[in-house]
Scaffold this active site. Sequence first.
Site, PDB file in Angstrom:
ATOM      1  N   SER A  99      40.315  -1.758   2.829  1.00  0.00           N
ATOM      2  CA  SER A  99      41.765  -1.787   3.038  1.00  0.00           C
ATOM      3  C   SER A  99      42.291  -3.199   2.780  1.00  0.00           C
ATOM      4  O   SER A  99      42.131  -3.725   1.674  1.00  0.00           O
ATOM      5  CB  SER A  99      42.082  -1.278   4.442  1.00  0.00           C
ATOM      6  OG  SER A  99      43.424  -0.895   4.563  1.00  0.00           O
ATOM      7  N   ASP A 232      42.668  10.175   1.744  1.00  0.00           N
ATOM      8  CA  ASP A 232      43.157   8.950   2.380  1.00  0.00           C
ATOM      9  C   ASP A 232      44.675   9.041   2.579  1.00  0.00           C
ATOM     10  O   ASP A 232      45.422   9.117   1.603  1.00  0.00           O
ATOM     11  CB  ASP A 232      42.821   7.746   1.497  1.00  0.00           C
ATOM     12  CG  ASP A 232      43.092   6.415   2.174  1.00  0.00           C
ATOM     13  OD1 ASP A 232      43.922   6.366   3.103  1.00  0.00           O
ATOM     14  OD2 ASP A 232      42.469   5.415   1.780  1.00  0.00           O
ATOM     15  N   HIS A 260      40.665   7.496   5.260  1.00  0.00           N
ATOM     16  CA  HIS A 260      40.805   6.075   4.931  1.00  0.00           C
ATOM     17  C   HIS A 260      39.567   5.247   5.250  1.00  0.00           C
ATOM     18  O   HIS A 260      39.432   4.136   4.744  1.00  0.00           O
ATOM     19  CB  HIS A 260      42.011   5.498   5.688  1.00  0.00           C
ATOM     20  CG  HIS A 260      42.365   4.103   5.309  1.00  0.00           C
ATOM     21  ND1 HIS A 260      42.713   3.746   4.018  1.00  0.00           N
ATOM     22  CD2 HIS A 260      42.435   2.952   6.048  1.00  0.00           C
ATOM     23  CE1 HIS A 260      42.972   2.452   3.976  1.00  0.00           C
ATOM     24  NE2 HIS A 260      42.811   1.943   5.189  1.00  0.00           N
TER      25      HIS A 260
END
Length: 316
Positions: A99, A232, A260
């Site tokens: 991320s 995600d 995610h």
Amino acid sequence: MMTVMQRKTATLHGRRVTYIEVGSGPVLLLIHGIAGSIENWHAVIEPLARRHTVVAPDLPGHGTSAPGAGDYSLGALAVGLRDLLTMLGYTRATLVGHSLGGGVAMELSYHFPELAERLVLVSSGGLGHEVSPVLRAAALPGAELFIAVTARSATTAGGVVGRGLAKVGLRPNADVAEVARGYASLADRDRRAAFLATLRAVVSTRGQSVDASDRLYLAARLPVLILWGAQDPIIPAHHGQRAHEAIAGSRLEIFDGIGHMPQIETPARFVAALERFIEETEPARFDLEEWRAHFQTTGDERVTAPRSQEDSGSRA
């Protein structure tokens, strides 16, 4: 034999940094995402440490690391990690970023190319405009007060928070639990300030404000693996597909049924994909002349190597 994962602390530029350093062999630097911590890697550190030296820090103002000096930009976070590796005696590493951590890993590989052996982007930020409405809302003026109130509630009502997150696209499973845990940590004022400063460095109310697309061609000198969950809800998987198409020779693995946080939701598949990638690639060696040539080649003049069948995207 089970690897002991004891947290360590160090003082870097006068501030406390918490990290895990475990195992032996080539170095893997694991970089968590926004409102995350070392805990985001808990399920994969032990198996990865059987064959590698794993370094997993809490970013400034996250986990139990002290807040930073106020600059939470990707560049500042990358410099801090470079300094941590230097302090620990490591000069090269495979960079694994999740991320926000993917954006930090890209910054590291760009600003300190001599350090990067490989680049692994996991549900990475910095590859497109779209991002969850939840994060866009957190960039709004006045969001701090709302977060302060709801995060305090989250510490005693984790299940309620989890159900609320599920309503905006996060499925009620391991990734929701981890996001809820991270959100609850924002009840602490310093953690909340770090979260908002970090978020607003990369996200606005319109979406992601940092985009590495114009420099992805530079990553072609590295072995690159892109991992994503097909479901995600935070950053769409097609960002990974576009990055794969832009980076010659890169590998792409999309995990069906995963959101995610693939390292939490399917740790065995995550570890298998990462170890296979490392086994099948040679660590990059920085070459100044090659690096200079990249900058001297522009636009349509860029030559990209044709992809072999092994380099094509795959779903797992």
